[in-house]
Design a protein around this motif. Structure first.
Motif, PDB file in Angstrom:
ATOM      1  N   LEU A 178       0.814  -1.214   0.000  1.00 35.30           N
ATOM      2  CA  LEU A 178       0.000   0.000   0.000  1.00 35.30           C
ATOM      3  C   LEU A 178       0.849   1.267   0.000  1.00 35.30           C
ATOM      4  O   LEU A 178       0.336   2.362  -0.248  1.00 35.30           O
ATOM      5  CB  LEU A 178      -0.911   0.015   1.228  1.00 35.30           C
ATOM      6  N   THR A 179       2.140   1.133   0.272  1.00 28.98           N
ATOM      7  CA  THR A 179       3.004   2.309   0.426  1.00 28.98           C
ATOM      8  C   THR A 179       3.063   3.181  -0.824  1.00 28.98           C
ATOM      9  O   THR A 179       2.965   4.409  -0.722  1.00 28.98           O
ATOM     10  CB  THR A 179       4.417   1.878   0.843  1.00 28.98           C
ATOM     11  N   PRO A 180       3.242   2.626  -2.047  1.00 32.98           N
ATOM     12  CA  PRO A 180       3.327   3.514  -3.225  1.00 32.98           C
ATOM     13  C   PRO A 180       2.089   4.388  -3.415  1.00 32.98           C
ATOM     14  O   PRO A 180       2.200   5.591  -3.671  1.00 32.98           O
ATOM     15  CB  PRO A 180       3.516   2.526  -4.384  1.00 32.98           C
ATOM     16  N   GLY A 181       0.895   3.791  -3.285  1.00 41.65           N
ATOM     17  CA  GLY A 181      -0.315   4.579  -3.408  1.00 41.65           C
ATOM     18  C   GLY A 181      -0.449   5.610  -2.309  1.00 41.65           C
ATOM     19  O   GLY A 181      -0.932   6.732  -2.526  1.00 41.65           O
ATOM     20  N   TYR A 182      -0.008   5.252  -1.124  1.00 40.84           N
ATOM     21  CA  TYR A 182      -0.036   6.163   0.021  1.00 40.84           C
ATOM     22  C   TYR A 182       0.873   7.358  -0.219  1.00 40.84           C
ATOM     23  O   TYR A 182       0.529   8.511   0.086  1.00 40.84           O
ATOM     24  CB  TYR A 182       0.393   5.386   1.264  1.00 40.84           C
ATOM     25  N   GLU A 183       2.040   7.098  -0.784  1.00 39.16           N
ATOM     26  CA  GLU A 183       2.976   8.188  -1.107  1.00 39.16           C
ATOM     27  C   GLU A 183       2.388   9.123  -2.153  1.00 39.16           C
ATOM     28  O   GLU A 183       2.549  10.339  -2.079  1.00 39.16           O
ATOM     29  CB  GLU A 183       4.299   7.608  -1.617  1.00 39.16           C
ATOM     30  N   LYS A 184       1.710   8.553  -3.150  1.00 38.96           N
ATOM     31  CA  LYS A 184       1.093   9.392  -4.171  1.00 38.96           C
ATOM     32  C   LYS A 184       0.006  10.264  -3.545  1.00 38.96           C
ATOM     33  O   LYS A 184      -0.085  11.468  -3.846  1.00 38.96           O
ATOM     34  CB  LYS A 184       0.513   8.526  -5.283  1.00 38.96           C
ATOM     35  N   LEU A 185      -0.811   9.698  -2.668  1.00 37.43           N
ATOM     36  CA  LEU A 185      -1.860  10.475  -2.027  1.00 37.43           C
ATOM     37  C   LEU A 185      -1.257  11.550  -1.122  1.00 37.43           C
ATOM     38  O   LEU A 185      -1.770  12.676  -1.050  1.00 37.43           O
ATOM     39  CB  LEU A 185      -2.776   9.553  -1.225  1.00 37.43           C
ATOM     40  N   ARG A 186      -0.175  11.208  -0.445  1.00 34.85           N
ATOM     41  CA  ARG A 186       0.506  12.211   0.391  1.00 34.85           C
ATOM     42  C   ARG A 186       0.955  13.390  -0.474  1.00 34.85           C
ATOM     43  O   ARG A 186       0.793  14.557  -0.102  1.00 34.85           O
ATOM     44  CB  ARG A 186       1.717  11.588   1.084  1.00 34.85           C
ATOM     45  N   GLN A 187       1.525  13.115  -1.640  1.00 35.06           N
ATOM     46  CA  GLN A 187       1.989  14.184  -2.516  1.00 35.06           C
ATOM     47  C   GLN A 187       0.817  14.987  -3.078  1.00 35.06           C
ATOM     48  O   GLN A 187       0.886  16.222  -3.176  1.00 35.06           O
ATOM     49  CB  GLN A 187       2.828  13.592  -3.657  1.00 35.06           C
ATOM     50  N   ILE A 188      -0.262  14.296  -3.438  1.00 34.73           N
ATOM     51  CA  ILE A 188      -1.453  14.990  -3.930  1.00 34.73           C
ATOM     52  C   ILE A 188      -1.966  15.982  -2.886  1.00 34.73           C
ATOM     53  O   ILE A 188      -2.243  17.148  -3.185  1.00 34.73           O
ATOM     54  CB  ILE A 188      -2.565  13.981  -4.273  1.00 34.73           C
ATOM     55  N   GLU A 189      -2.098  15.515  -1.649  1.00 26.47           N
ATOM     56  CA  GLU A 189      -2.606  16.377  -0.580  1.00 26.47           C
ATOM     57  C   GLU A 189      -1.645  17.531  -0.291  1.00 26.47           C
ATOM     58  O   GLU A 189      -2.068  18.658  -0.040  1.00 26.47           O
ATOM     59  CB  GLU A 189      -2.836  15.549   0.690  1.00 26.47           C
ATOM     60  N   ASP A 190      -0.353  17.254  -0.331  1.00 29.67           N
ATOM     61  CA  ASP A 190       0.641  18.298  -0.068  1.00 29.67           C
ATOM     62  C   ASP A 190       0.547  19.394  -1.124  1.00 29.67           C
ATOM     63  O   ASP A 190       0.541  20.589  -0.807  1.00 29.67           O
ATOM     64  CB  ASP A 190       2.034  17.672  -0.064  1.00 29.67           C
TER      65      ASP A 190
END
Length: 398
Positions: free
Chosen positions: A195-207
């Protein structure tokens, strides 16, 4: 399970220049597919090390796949099998100075498709994704929250084979995540690194959403956005591409860490957190810029800061700003150009501790995170490696 998940539709992975002849002789078609994915992933990682190709989520996708595939391929085919499929060094060589030939571009393109499939997969899990935790942060996200990721990564491929590869792998990776969650390390907590890659993408989207619209609770889409809002990376670096350290989720990394930033010029690109024990202890951040400057920003208006090197030398940072008193104050210190030059000639193995002095007080040093952890040390070689990574060239059309 992974062999079953990744065995279908793999013909479109074959790329000129990778070790296809040797793989074609392998009677085990599933092992051949796994080796091909591993070869493309490691090639992409090697290329990205010397050329800014992948974003944070793509980088994590290939790292996670590497971890998952190494053990399986080794068990199926032995150490020689995994060694022959590791293309990381070749990727670095062929992407040097971002001089990518057509074959290299084809490999990387497929690598990005593979990564995108894993990044998007959580939104397509058959089980409830909220019941499975991201292993690095132990939180779960709903399907609605995960749905923001494929929307952000949407791509229309001109080559129908690439679309087939994406659709097949996305479905198979979703099944793999379901299985990995079900076989988690404990019955109490279901979690997976997939789940980490998708989580990182969502973190960047929110940032980036916070950065573009300004800070505020109404400017985030998901529960992860609420967490990012507390300490967004963009507050320090603006728009950013990727992160060198292992996943952390915020600027909490205990050692030095570096980000590939979008802004050009001599700007902040790396940092080390500075702390002293206690809830209201003096702290701050030591920044490293793309031009090699060392800048300490401290949360109180202290008198002095210096680097104490393991060879006995000390370098003072000049105070360039200071305002306020007590808790409502701050100060900024910077290493002089002459001392930057001195530092650049010193051995990679040398370490530095950061010492500080308040008015009418003795010198103290900033501590490493953790109880009774001792002084925080910064290795010069790690800073240089981080700066080299953060300032790697970008492709001409980037």
């Amino acid at each position: 399970m992974i062999r079953k998940c990744l065995s279908a539709g793999m013909a479109v992975l074959s790329i000129a220049g990778l070790p296809a002849p040797a793989m074609a002789q392998d009677p085990n078609a599933q092992l051949q597919s796994l080796r091909q994915i591993y070869a493309i992933s490691t090639y992409s990682l090697g290329a990205d090390e010397v050329c800014q190709i992948l974003d944070i989520a793509e980088l994590r996708a290939h790292q996670v796949l590497g971890y998952k595939l190494i053990d399986l391929i080794t068990r199926l085919g032995g150490q020689a099998t995994i060694d022959s499929a590791n293309m990381q060094q070749r990727g670095a060589q062929e992407a040097n100075d971002c001089a990518l030939n057509s074959d290299a571009k084809d490999v990387i393109q497929r690598g990005r498709v593979i990564a995108r499939a894993l990044i998007d997969a959580p939104a397509y899990m058959k089980t409830d994704p909220a019941e499975c935790k991201i292993d690095v942060d132990l939180i779960g996200l709903s399907r609605k929250e995960w749905a923001y990721v494929p929307r952000a990564t949407s791509v229309e491929y001109d080559d129908p084979e690439l679309e087939t590869l994406y659709q097949t792998l996305r479905s198979n990776f979703a099944d793999f995540i379901d299985q990995d969650c079900a076989e988690g390390p404990t019955k109490v907590i279901r979690m997976t690194s997939l789940l980490t890659p998708g989580y990182e993408k969502l973190r960047q989207i929110e940032d980036f959403n916070i950065l573009s619209k300004g800070l505020g609770e109404n400017k985030v889409y998901t529960s992860l956005g609420q967490r990012v809002l507390i300490n967004p990376v963009s507050k320090e670096f603006g728009y950013w591409r990727s992160q060198r350290s292992k996943f952390t989720g915020t600027l909490r990394w205990p050692g030095t860490d570096f980000y590939r930033v979008v802004e050009q010029g001599d700007v902040r690109t790396g940092f080390a957190k500075l702390n002293t024990p206690g809830m209201f202890g003096i702290g701050g951040t030591l920044y490293f810029t793309t031009g090699g400057r060392w800048i300490a920003k401290i949360n109180e208006n202290i008198e002095a800061v210096e680097l104490r090197l393991s060879d006995g030398k000390s370098l003072s940072l000049a105070k360039v700003d200071g305002r306020g008193t007590g808790f409502a104050s701050e100060a900024t210190f910077e290493l002089s150009k002459s001392d930057q030059k001195r530092l650049s000639t010193m051995d990679d193995t040398l370490t530095a501790t950061v010492a500080f002095r308040e008015k009418d007080s003795d010198w103290r040093v900033f501590a490493a995170p953790g109880r009774d952890a001792g002084p925080q040390t910064i290795t010069l070689g790690e800073v240089r490696e981080g700066l080299a990574w953060a300032t790697a060239p970008r492709p001409a059309k980037d």
